[in-house]
Motif scaffolding. Structure first.
Motif, PDB file in Angstrom:
ATOM      1  N   LEU A 256     -23.878   6.082 -39.868  1.00 41.37           N
ATOM      2  CA  LEU A 256     -25.061   6.669 -39.238  1.00 41.37           C
ATOM      3  C   LEU A 256     -26.237   5.702 -39.253  1.00 41.37           C
ATOM      4  N   TYR A 257     -26.329   4.906 -40.323  1.00 42.96           N
ATOM      5  CA  TYR A 257     -27.469   4.007 -40.470  1.00 42.96           C
ATOM      6  C   TYR A 257     -27.078   2.535 -40.404  1.00 42.96           C
ATOM      7  N   GLY A 258     -25.845   2.261 -40.006  1.00 40.24           N
ATOM      8  CA  GLY A 258     -25.429   0.883 -39.806  1.00 40.24           C
ATOM      9  C   GLY A 258     -25.408   0.046 -41.061  1.00 40.24           C
ATOM     10  N   LYS A 259     -25.096   0.654 -42.200  1.00 44.84           N
ATOM     11  CA  LYS A 259     -25.037  -0.083 -43.460  1.00 44.84           C
ATOM     12  C   LYS A 259     -23.624  -0.618 -43.681  1.00 44.84           C
ATOM     13  N   ASN A 260     -23.528  -1.898 -43.976  1.00 47.40           N
ATOM     14  CA  ASN A 260     -22.213  -2.513 -44.194  1.00 47.40           C
ATOM     15  C   ASN A 260     -21.782  -2.462 -45.654  1.00 47.40           C
ATOM     16  N   SER A 261     -22.658  -1.998 -46.530  1.00 46.90           N
ATOM     17  CA  SER A 261     -22.382  -2.022 -47.964  1.00 46.90           C
ATOM     18  C   SER A 261     -22.322  -0.613 -48.534  1.00 46.90           C
ATOM     19  N   SER A 262     -21.179  -0.255 -49.101  1.00 41.59           N
ATOM     20  CA  SER A 262     -21.075   1.036 -49.777  1.00 41.59           C
ATOM     21  C   SER A 262     -21.907   1.031 -51.059  1.00 41.59           C
ATOM     22  N   ILE A 263     -22.102  -0.144 -51.642  1.00 44.81           N
ATOM     23  CA  ILE A 263     -22.914  -0.254 -52.855  1.00 44.81           C
ATOM     24  C   ILE A 263     -24.353   0.152 -52.570  1.00 44.81           C
ATOM     25  N   LEU A 264     -24.879  -0.272 -51.419  1.00 43.19           N
ATOM     26  CA  LEU A 264     -26.240   0.080 -51.043  1.00 43.19           C
ATOM     27  C   LEU A 264     -26.382   1.591 -50.838  1.00 43.19           C
ATOM     28  N   CYS A 265     -25.383   2.200 -50.197  1.00 45.22           N
ATOM     29  CA  CYS A 265     -25.437   3.652 -49.973  1.00 45.22           C
ATOM     30  C   CYS A 265     -25.329   4.409 -51.294  1.00 45.22           C
ATOM     31  N   MET A 266     -24.532   3.885 -52.223  1.00 44.61           N
ATOM     32  CA  MET A 266     -24.458   4.505 -53.544  1.00 44.61           C
ATOM     33  C   MET A 266     -25.808   4.406 -54.253  1.00 44.61           C
ATOM     34  N   LYS A 267     -26.511   3.312 -54.012  1.00 48.47           N
ATOM     35  CA  LYS A 267     -27.853   3.177 -54.594  1.00 48.47           C
ATOM     36  C   LYS A 267     -28.790   4.252 -54.054  1.00 48.47           C
ATOM     37  N   TYR A 268     -28.659   4.600 -52.768  1.00 47.02           N
ATOM     38  CA  TYR A 268     -29.493   5.667 -52.210  1.00 47.02           C
ATOM     39  C   TYR A 268     -29.237   6.982 -52.957  1.00 47.02           C
ATOM     40  N   LEU A 269     -27.975   7.270 -53.245  1.00 47.97           N
ATOM     41  CA  LEU A 269     -27.651   8.481 -54.002  1.00 47.97           C
ATOM     42  C   LEU A 269     -28.270   8.422 -55.401  1.00 47.97           C
ATOM     43  N   GLU A 270     -28.170   7.267 -56.027  1.00 42.25           N
ATOM     44  CA  GLU A 270     -28.733   7.118 -57.364  1.00 42.25           C
ATOM     45  C   GLU A 270     -30.253   7.247 -57.334  1.00 42.25           C
ATOM     46  N   ASP A 271     -30.886   6.732 -56.265  1.00 43.73           N
ATOM     47  CA  ASP A 271     -32.342   6.850 -56.145  1.00 43.73           C
ATOM     48  C   ASP A 271     -32.761   8.307 -56.002  1.00 43.73           C
ATOM     49  N   LEU A 272     -32.039   9.064 -55.185  1.00 45.39           N
ATOM     50  CA  LEU A 272     -32.349  10.490 -55.024  1.00 45.39           C
ATOM     51  C   LEU A 272     -32.102  11.245 -56.325  1.00 45.39           C
ATOM     52  N   ALA A 273     -31.044  10.847 -57.042  1.00 46.35           N
ATOM     53  CA  ALA A 273     -30.754  11.487 -58.331  1.00 46.35           C
ATOM     54  C   ALA A 273     -31.844  11.161 -59.347  1.00 46.35           C
ATOM     55  N   SER A 274     -32.356   9.928 -59.321  1.00 46.47           N
ATOM     56  CA  SER A 274     -33.408   9.536 -60.272  1.00 46.47           C
ATOM     57  C   SER A 274     -34.710  10.280 -60.003  1.00 46.47           C
ATOM     58  N   GLN A 275     -34.850  10.803 -58.776  1.00 48.84           N
ATOM     59  CA  GLN A 275     -36.025  11.599 -58.434  1.00 48.84           C
ATOM     60  C   GLN A 275     -35.715  13.100 -58.502  1.00 48.84           C
ATOM     61  N   ASN A 276     -34.556  13.409 -59.079  1.00 46.84           N
ATOM     62  CA  ASN A 276     -34.149  14.792 -59.334  1.00 46.84           C
ATOM     63  C   ASN A 276     -34.080  15.632 -58.062  1.00 46.84           C
ATOM     64  N   LEU A 277     -33.665  14.999 -56.961  1.00 46.21           N
ATOM     65  CA  LEU A 277     -33.486  15.711 -55.702  1.00 46.21           C
ATOM     66  C   LEU A 277     -32.016  16.003 -55.428  1.00 46.21           C
TER      67      LEU A 277
END
Length: 817
Positions: A442-463
């Motif tokens: 959807l966002y043209g990201k070639n790295s699954s690691i980067l997308c996992m970081k997005y999940l971790e960022d949302l988790a770190s903000q308790n969302l």
């Protein structure tokens, strides 16, 4: 340093004030070790210099004594002595000299602003011959001004007091005990209490500050609300004023830091200090570091919607358990009249399910129902079942006001990711890999690691919440994480998405109950086009697959949630020419039979397919002729019989781009279909938790581009085919928990690119001699496998590294089912 005697002054007792002042200024400018305080002192003296020159000339002309400048002379003498000692000050004496510089600077500033100007005015009057009574009046004014300066200025001190507990606290006994234990632990200096908005972080911190043990331990407890626009200097000013100092404005953060340290050093003489910083927001790391002063008996407690892992121990406050949530609801909402106990209990449970343990939601709903009729209670529950949310209620804005700032504070890319979470079902436990697949396309990201970081960022903000399933991730394999989200946060995401008109929304959720479509589907003009790029269609177990034809030409990610045992894919999928990701999840008990699978055929941009708990024939996949398909995921699927020779399909042409196949928890998979070994573009083959799988095909050696082979937790797999040694690009092999595996290929040593082997619980497996030919090998296993298989080889293999990792029994696995 130039000696005062060289100037003919000896001391400044009989010297011109201006000359003495110039000498101190010149010498103070030479030393940088006390900046910025020495800089402030020089600035004050330079401001004083022109006035003292004028006074000097008047004094000489009138032959007046120097007694009227006695205070100024004494202050300059103190400054002279202090400046002379600058070069010899040791580091541990610096704080004492800093305090003296501040005192002298304040005295000079006071003289400059009041005393000197009054004296100058008097001298001017004397020169004009009007010295008589008027001069006496000026002297009287000077004395009155001195008197005013000596009168203490009223100071409002209640700026950093702990708030009062104005309500009965429910459900925080256990968190209070855990947090208090950490706070009173000498090894813990800084603590962070994090949780989603409205979970009771501030209430917990307030209750902790009122606890008898905490009050008995800390002599000073200060409570400061930081909020989303923090100001370090203002907080320090409030702390100083709270402790009796006159209001003071700092010119920079360095001055405020010095003031804070002085205050803490002074207070620490009385006993330990606890500083509470409440409601600290993301991006305030630098602010927290300024408060982090290395002093004994000084601790900081932070409450935040966000995690600050580098600051200190993090305690995550969870939503209330059902019994505590029930007690809180009963506290706020009195039981309606003429209600039976059974009916009352039923209504309570339905309300509690909606509130899901969030104290603020329970409080808001409870207050809205307090003193209301039974019909109002029933109506509230019924409105929720009809799709209304707590956030939509105009009489309950508090919840939205609490949650909305968390969304607004997100970075633009994380806002998009958060909104996407509203595309999944309520209470759904989502594999992290599902979300990552969608975001990558959807966002043209070639790295699954980067997308996992997005999940971790949302988790770190308790969302959202990331739940590990116990095993570590390897090579971007994120099936071992579950993602969950509180219903209220999901409703927030949906509400934000629904601010646009239905046909214009970027994300669209289409819910179909039985065969009833939303009105906008039925009443839309012919050839109506929907602009959504992420489409979710959810149907119940009574849906008969009688679809309404709608055009979705811009959809790039399609999520289908079904519950019926028999399900036909909608024909309009064939018109989704931009479709890149398809996820089909059956939430029923048994695998659902999929029909009209052929509508996916020839979709030009479809890159990822994920099927969960559906019944398909494995030959259906290559028949689709999907030229762009990169990843195929099959989870808890039923395949029936595997046919080998029923028809000839040129797999290299049918699936020319397929790079990853992921098969997980497919219980009736006895062997792989032949066509898997003909996908020459394949780089990752992952077969996990397939208990009936006994062998891999010999033709697996054809997969010359394969880099990752994962066959973990296939307990009946007895061996790997000898042709595995032809996988010349293989770099990672995972055979963990293959309890029936007895041997590895004899020539495994030919795999020179193989650098990692994960083989927990494989101590019964026999290692061939050729394994010694593998260089720079990293092995992950438990103690028994290391002792039985690898201990003897460690001296004989070049750069062999064996990491011993004990297998933990993780109850989070139960959340998958």
């Amino acid at each position: 340093m130039t000696d005062w005697v060289d100037l003919g002054l000896g001391s400044i007792g009989g010297a011109l004030v201006s000359e003495a002042l110039k000498l101190v200024i010149e010498e103070a400018k030479k030393y940088k070790s006390f900046k910025p305080l020495s800089k402030d002192l020089v600035s004050t003296m330079e401001r004083l210099l022109p006035l003292t020159k004028k006074i000097d000339s008047m004094q000489n002309e009138l032959d007046l004594g120097s007694g009227e400048l006695k205070q100024l002379r004494e202050t300059i003498e103190k400054a002279r002595v202090l400046v002379l000692k600058f070069p010899s000050v040791r580091f541990y004496e610096k704080s004492n000299y800093t305090r003296k510089i501040v005192e002298i600077n304040e005295d000079l500033a006071k003289f400059c602003d009041i005393d000197l100007q009054l004296l100058q005015y008097r001298n001017q009057l004397t020169l004009l011959g009007v010295a008589g009574n008027l001069v006496d009046k000026v002297d009287g004014l000077s004395k009155r001004m001195d008197g005013l300066m000596s009168v203490p200025v009223p100071v409002f001190r209640d700026l950093c007091s702990v708030p009062k507990l104005d309500k009965v606290v429910v459900g925080l006994d256990w968190p209070l005990m855990e947090l208090k234990k950490r706070l009173l632990d000498d090894a813990v200096v800084n603590l962070v209490v994090s949780a989603p908005p409205g979970c009771g972080k501030t209430t917990l911190a307030t209750q902790l500050c009122h606890d008898a043990d905490v009050i008995g331990h800390f002599k000073h407890i200060f409570f400061n609300v930081v909020s989303s626009t923090p100001n370090f200097r203002v907080i320090v000013q409030n702390l100083l004023q709270h402790n009796g100092y006159a209001p003071h404005t700092f010119e920079n953060d360095s001055q405020a830091t010095v003031g804070l340290r002085k205050l803490l050093e002074e207070l620490r003489e009385d006993g330990p200090i606890l500083l509470v910083l409440d409601d600290v927001w993301r991006g305030a790391e630098s602010l927290l570091q300024k408060f982090r002063i290395n002093l004994p008996d000084y601790k900081i407690l932070v409450t935040s919607r966000f995690d600050f892992p580098s600051f200190g121990y993090n305690y995550r406050l969870k939503p209330l358990e059902n019994e505590d949530a029930k007690a809180l609801l009963i506290q706020w909402a009195s039981r309606p009249h003429n209600t039976s106990q059974a009916e009352y209990e039923d209504l309570l449970q339905k309300i509690l399910k909606r509130c899901n343990g969030f104290p603020i939601v329970i409080e808001v709903v409870g207050v809205s129902l307090k003193g209301r009729s039974l019909n109002t209670w029933k109506g509230q529950v019924e409105s929720w079942s009809q799709g209304e949310t707590i956030l939509d209620s105009p009489s309950q804005p508090t919840v939205l006001e609490c949650l909305q700032p968390s969304f607004i504070a997100l970075e633009p890319n994380l806002k998009e990711c958060f909104l996407d979470m509203g595309s999944f079902l309520e209470d759904q436990k989502i594999r992290a890999s599902v979300i990552i697949d969608i975001w990558m396309e959807l966002y043209g990201k070639n790295s699954s690691i980067l997308c996992m970081k997005y999940l971790e960022d949302l988790a770190s903000q308790n969302l959202l919440k990331l739940v590990p399933l116990g095993n570590e991730t390897e090579d971007g394999f994120y099936n071992e994480f579950l993602v969950t989200q509180h219903d209220i946060l999901r409703e927030l995401a949906i509400r934000q998405s629904e601010l646009e008109a239905i046909l214009e929304r970027k994300r669209l959720n289409l819910e179909i109950k039985e065969d009833t479509f939303p009105d906008w589907c039925l009443n839309a003009p012919r050839n109506t086009v929907v602009n959504a790029s992420l489409l979710t269609i959810s149907t119940d177990d009574l849906f008969s697959s009688n679809w309404v034809e709608i055009e979705f030409p811009k959809v790039e990610a399609l999520v289908l949630n079904l519950s019926s045992p028999d399900y036909a894919l909608p024909s309009f999928i064939a018109g989704m020419t931009k479709l890149k990701v398809l996820t089909i999840t059956n939430h029923g008990f048994y695998p659902a039979r999929l029909r009209n699978f052929s509508c996916l055929s020839l979709l030009p941009n479809l890159k990822r397919i994920r099927l969960e708990k559906v019944s398909v024939t494995l030959l259906d996949i290559p028949r689709l002729q999907l030229a762009s398909l990169k990843k195929l995921s099959l989870v808890m699927c039923s395949f029936g019989e595997v046919f080998y020779d029923s028809e000839e399909i040129d797999v290299s042409k049918a699936l020319p781009s397929l790079q990853e196949i992921d098969i997980d928890y497919c219980y009736d998979l006895y062997e792989l279909p032949y066509w898997v070994s003909e996908v020459v573009s394949l780089k990752t083959l992952s077969i996990t938790n397939c208990n009936k799988l006994t062998v891999l095909p010999e033709a697996i050696g054809n997969l010359s581009k394969l880099e990752v082979l994962r066959v973990s937790s296939c307990i009946n797999l007895s061996e790997l085919p000898e042709t595995t040694d032809k996988l010349s690009n293989l770099r990672f092999l995972d055979i963990s928990h293959c309890l029936g595996l007895r041997k590895l290929p004899l020539k495994i040593g030919k795999l020179q690119k193989l650098k990692k082997i994960s083989m927990r619980k494989c101590w019964r497996c026999e290692l061939p001699d050729s394994v010694r030919e593998l260089e720079d090998l990293e092995v992950k296993c438990e103690e028994e496998t290391r002792l039985v298989l690898w201990e003897r080889l460690m001296p004989k293999m070049r750069n062999l590294r064996v990491h011993e990792e004990e297998t933990e029994h993780n109850l989070n696995l139960l959340q998958m089912f």
